[in-house]
Design a protein around this motif. Structure first.
Motif, short mmCIF file in Angstrom:
data_model
loop_
_atom_site.label_atom_id
_atom_site.label_comp_id
_atom_site.label_asym_id
_atom_site.label_seq_id
_atom_site.Cartn_x
_atom_site.Cartn_y
_atom_site.Cartn_z
N UNK A 1 0.79 -1.36 -0.11
CA UNK A 1 0.30 0.13 0.25
C UNK A 1 0.74 1.44 0.09
N UNK A 2 1.82 1.02 0.66
CA UNK A 2 2.87 2.36 0.87
C UNK A 2 3.60 2.36 -0.23
N UNK A 3 3.86 1.39 -0.74
CA UNK A 3 4.74 1.45 -2.85
C UNK A 3 3.04 1.99 -3.55
N UNK A 4 2.44 1.67 -3.38
CA UNK A 4 1.39 2.18 -4.66
C UNK A 4 1.09 3.98 -4.06
N UNK A 5 0.64 4.20 -2.79
CA UNK A 5 0.99 5.42 -2.94
C UNK A 5 1.71 6.50 -2.58
N UNK A 6 2.90 6.34 -2.31
CA UNK A 6 4.36 6.72 -3.06
C UNK A 6 4.22 7.05 -4.51
N UNK A 7 3.94 5.70 -5.05
CA UNK A 7 4.47 5.19 -6.55
C UNK A 7 2.54 6.33 -7.78
N UNK A 8 1.90 7.04 -6.61
CA UNK A 8 0.80 8.04 -7.55
C UNK A 8 -1.12 6.88 -7.82
N UNK A 9 -0.69 5.90 -7.04
CA UNK A 9 -1.51 5.08 -8.04
C UNK A 9 -2.12 5.16 -6.67
N UNK A 10 -3.31 6.47 -6.60
CA UNK A 10 -4.06 5.88 -4.90
C UNK A 10 -5.47 5.49 -4.93
N UNK A 11 -6.10 4.47 -6.31
CA UNK A 11 -6.64 4.28 -6.40
C UNK A 11 -6.92 2.78 -6.55
N UNK A 12 -5.04 2.40 -7.57
CA UNK A 12 -5.55 0.96 -6.85
C UNK A 12 -4.79 0.49 -4.80
N UNK A 13 -4.07 1.49 -4.63
CA UNK A 13 -4.22 1.37 -3.26
C UNK A 13 -5.15 1.08 -2.77
N UNK A 14 -6.33 2.01 -2.60
CA UNK A 14 -7.45 1.74 -1.70
C UNK A 14 -8.03 0.85 -2.04
N UNK A 15 -8.53 0.90 -4.04
CA UNK A 15 -9.09 -0.73 -4.02
C UNK A 15 -8.23 -2.24 -3.13
N UNK A 16 -7.10 -1.89 -3.15
CA UNK A 16 -6.40 -3.81 -2.51
C UNK A 16 -6.67 -3.11 -1.08
N UNK A 17 -7.13 -2.36 -1.17
CA UNK A 17 -6.79 -2.26 1.10
C UNK A 17 -8.28 -2.59 1.45
N UNK A 18 -9.62 -2.55 0.46
CA UNK A 18 -10.88 -2.79 0.53
C UNK A 18 -10.54 -4.76 0.02
N UNK A 19 -9.80 -5.42 -0.41
CA UNK A 19 -9.75 -6.50 -0.81
C UNK A 19 -8.43 -7.19 -0.13
N UNK A 20 -8.21 -6.11 0.75
CA UNK A 20 -6.90 -7.12 1.65
C UNK A 20 -8.03 -8.26 2.22
N UNK A 21 -7.08 -9.85 1.81
CA UNK A 21 -8.04 -11.18 2.66
C UNK A 21 -7.68 -11.11 4.65
N UNK A 22 -7.35 -9.58 4.80
CA UNK A 22 -6.71 -10.27 6.46
C UNK A 22 -6.66 -8.55 6.67
N UNK A 23 -6.95 -8.75 7.85
CA UNK A 23 -7.42 -7.40 9.03
C UNK A 23 -6.36 -6.91 8.53
N UNK A 24 -6.88 -4.69 8.44
CA UNK A 24 -6.25 -4.26 8.16
C UNK A 24 -5.78 -3.49 10.27
N UNK A 25 -4.83 -2.79 9.72
CA UNK A 25 -3.76 -2.56 11.37
C UNK A 25 -4.12 -0.83 11.07
N UNK A 26 -3.78 -0.64 12.36
CA UNK A 26 -3.56 0.96 12.16
C UNK A 26 -3.03 2.24 11.16
N UNK A 27 -1.60 1.07 10.45
CA UNK A 27 -0.94 1.66 9.61
C UNK A 27 -1.83 1.61 8.13
N UNK A 28 -2.60 0.50 8.24
CA UNK A 28 -2.83 0.08 6.66
C UNK A 28 -4.58 1.18 6.56
#
Length: 558
Positions: A153-180
């Protein structure tokens, strides 16, 4: 700090204090959704089974010797292991991929979107930043930990692909933490979705995580940029209620939002309260308020704020000066802006002007007809190494040519600027050429003026009466009546243009002075034929043939 800015709004739902410590994230996803799901649409896709041969295909490919590891790695990541390739799934395909509706179990459905679909964008990062993440992508999604997903997610944010980062966050099969959550909130703000970002913070707090000041400030700033100050104040109050003390950047966002919606008095009041608190405002706080007052024509109050900032020991930035320069110019006081610009150009000035500073003042001076101050601004700008655009130069050269009517010494400056206008590739308008012909004639360069008129005729430029009249007068003053006659013939015959009365009278006066009565009568006849009424004072009795006193006597003044 509780006394700085108290706004009574409904705060966000807060968890009990014992829930603020983040528990060990479970492996299974929680029952509630992470972010607000978009309305259901045809973007929902059915789950596709993952072929078992995909990892082995990647493993076999990595064993082959290659020269470009990154390119081959990318091709291997696209392989499904069954002869097909991963397509570029749109982010909308995963926005509603969780089944949290009635009867849903809250767990992620299998989606075509997975971690390795992000490889193309991550490949754009510098090699030292992408190596770690690319090594994670060949692994199956279920084998990735929340820490691995945070890195992606951090790599995608640095690359400027914020839409893909949000999409991946929503599709994560594990529970997100505070950093997520923090990364997702930042990406949503960059996408211009403050409402979804605020709901993400709400869910983050409900899960027992404590958002950082930076996370709260991102949402406050995003809301303020869209003029939603009331909503931003709610987030601001919730941040303080959780014990996250706002930084000066948080206050600057709120001050900027108040100025953006025109609530200048509230912004100034907040600035004054910050001055009397341990949270000392910085120069950007003053600049935001100052710029807000300048934009509504209250430059005097903005100047007082400017001096107040200097009195606190703050050093104004170029943004501070430019805001004040723009305010003076918009209020129709370009000379005040010019005086401030000259202060910035001083040898001991801590903040020299930039190209924008010069452009603001130069344009305002030219519009107001302050040619002398505009010329000084141009020379200062030139010495500073900044280029002036062709349109501004064209306006400046016209002002200098007009100035030649009262100050012939300005002709050299005008010719210098005119040469730069042509060199810049900007074609001067016909009005500029006419003013130049007038200035050349008044400055004694009559031959150059005649050549310029001839060039204008060849190019089809429109001629102003005053331009060729001044040239004709200059030729007549030097006794060059025939050359003046040629200019009138050029205008009448080549351009089929009727000269004005002053041009005819200037030529008639010089022909009469030289005793060339036949030529004078021909010019007079040409004027009458074209409907131009000229004075008879230039035609004495000497202009008439002695044998025809009666026939032409009506034309001769007694």
């Amino acid at each position: 700090m509780a006394s700085l800015y108290v706004v009574h709004h409904t705060s966000l739902p807060l968890s009990p204090p014992h829930q603020l410590t983040a528990p060990e994230p479970p492996r299974a996803p929680p029952p509630s959704s992470r972010l607000p799901a978009v309305p259901s649409s045809s973007h929902h896709v059915s789950a596709l089974p993952r072929p078992a041969a995909a990892p082995s295909a990647f493993a076999r490919h990595c064993k082959a010797p290659v020269r470009d590891h990154d390119a081959e790695l990318l091709r291997a990541l696209q392989s499904n292991g069954n002869g097909t390739l991963h397509g570029d799934a749109a982010p909308s395909q995963v926005l509603g991929s969780r089944s949290d509706g009635p009867g849903g179990d809250g767990r992620s459905k299998r989606s075509r979107f997975c971690a390795r679909d992000c490889a193309k964008r991550i490949m754009e990062l510098p090699v030292e930043e992408r190596v770690k993440v690319l090594d994670l992508l060949p692994r199956d999604d279920d084998a990735l930990t929340v820490s691995d997903y945070n890195d992606i997610l951090s790599a995608l944010a640095r690359a400027g692909d914020h839409a893909t980062a949000v999409a991946l966050f929503r599709a994560m099969p594990v529970a997100p933490d505070a950093q997520s959550f923090a990364t997702a909130v930042q990406c949503l703000c960059r996408q211009g979705a403050p409402d979804e970002a605020k709901l993400a913070i709400d869910e983050m707090v409900a899960r027992g995580f404590r958002p950082s000041v930076a996370t709260f400030s991102a949402v406050v700033g995003c809301l303020c940029k869209r003029g939603r100050v009331t909503k931003a104040m709610e987030v601001f109050d919730a941040m303080r209620a959780l014990g996250c003390e706002p930084t000066i950047r948080s206050y600057n966002s709120l001050v900027g939002g108040l100025c953006y919606v025109g609530r200048l008095e509230e912004a100034l009041d907040l600035l004054n309260k910050l001055k009397d608190s341990p949270m000392t405002p910085d120069i950007y706080t003053f600049t935001i308020v100052l710029d807000g007052f300048c934009k509504v024509g209250r430059t005097e109050e903005a100047t007082a704020i400017f001096h107040d900032a200097i009195g606190m020991g703050l050093s104004p930035t170029i943004f501070t000066y430019n805001a004040l320069l723009n305010g003076h110019c918009k209020e129709g006081n370009p000379l005040k802006a010019f005086a401030l610009l000259m202060e910035m150009c001083g040898n001991d000035a801590a903040c020299p002007p930039d190209k924008i500073s010069f452009g603001i003042v130069l344009t305002a001076l030219l519009r107001a007809g302050e040619t002398s101050a505009a010329w000084q601004t141009y020379k200062r700008m030139e010495r500073a190494g900044f280029e002036v655009d062709g349109r501004a130069l064209d306006t400046l050269v016209r002002g200098l040519f007009r100035r030649c009517a009262t100050d012939v010494s300005a002709l050299g400056d005008a010719k210098e600027v005119f040469a730069k206008v042509v060199a810049s590739g900007h074609e001067p308008v016909s009005y500029t050429y006419c003013l130049m012909a007038q200035a050349l004639a008044r400055g004694g360069e009559v031959d150059a003026a005649v050549a310029l008129l001839e060039d204008m005729v060849r190019k089809g430029y429109a001629l102003r009466k005053r331009a060729y009249t001044d040239v004709v007068r200059a030729l007549c003053d030097r006794g060059r009546a025939l050359d003046a006659l040629q200019v009138l013939v050029l205008v009448m015959i080549v351009r089929d243009f009727v000269p004005g009365r002053n041009a005819f009278e200037a030529l008639l006066g010089e022909l009469s002075r030289q005793g060339r009565w036949a030529d004078a009568m021909a010019v007079y006849a040409a004027a009458v034929k074209r409907g131009v009424v000229v004075s008879w004072k230039h035609l004495g009795r000497e202009a008439l043939p002695p044998e025809e006193p009666v026939r032409l006597g009506v034309l001769v003044p007694q």
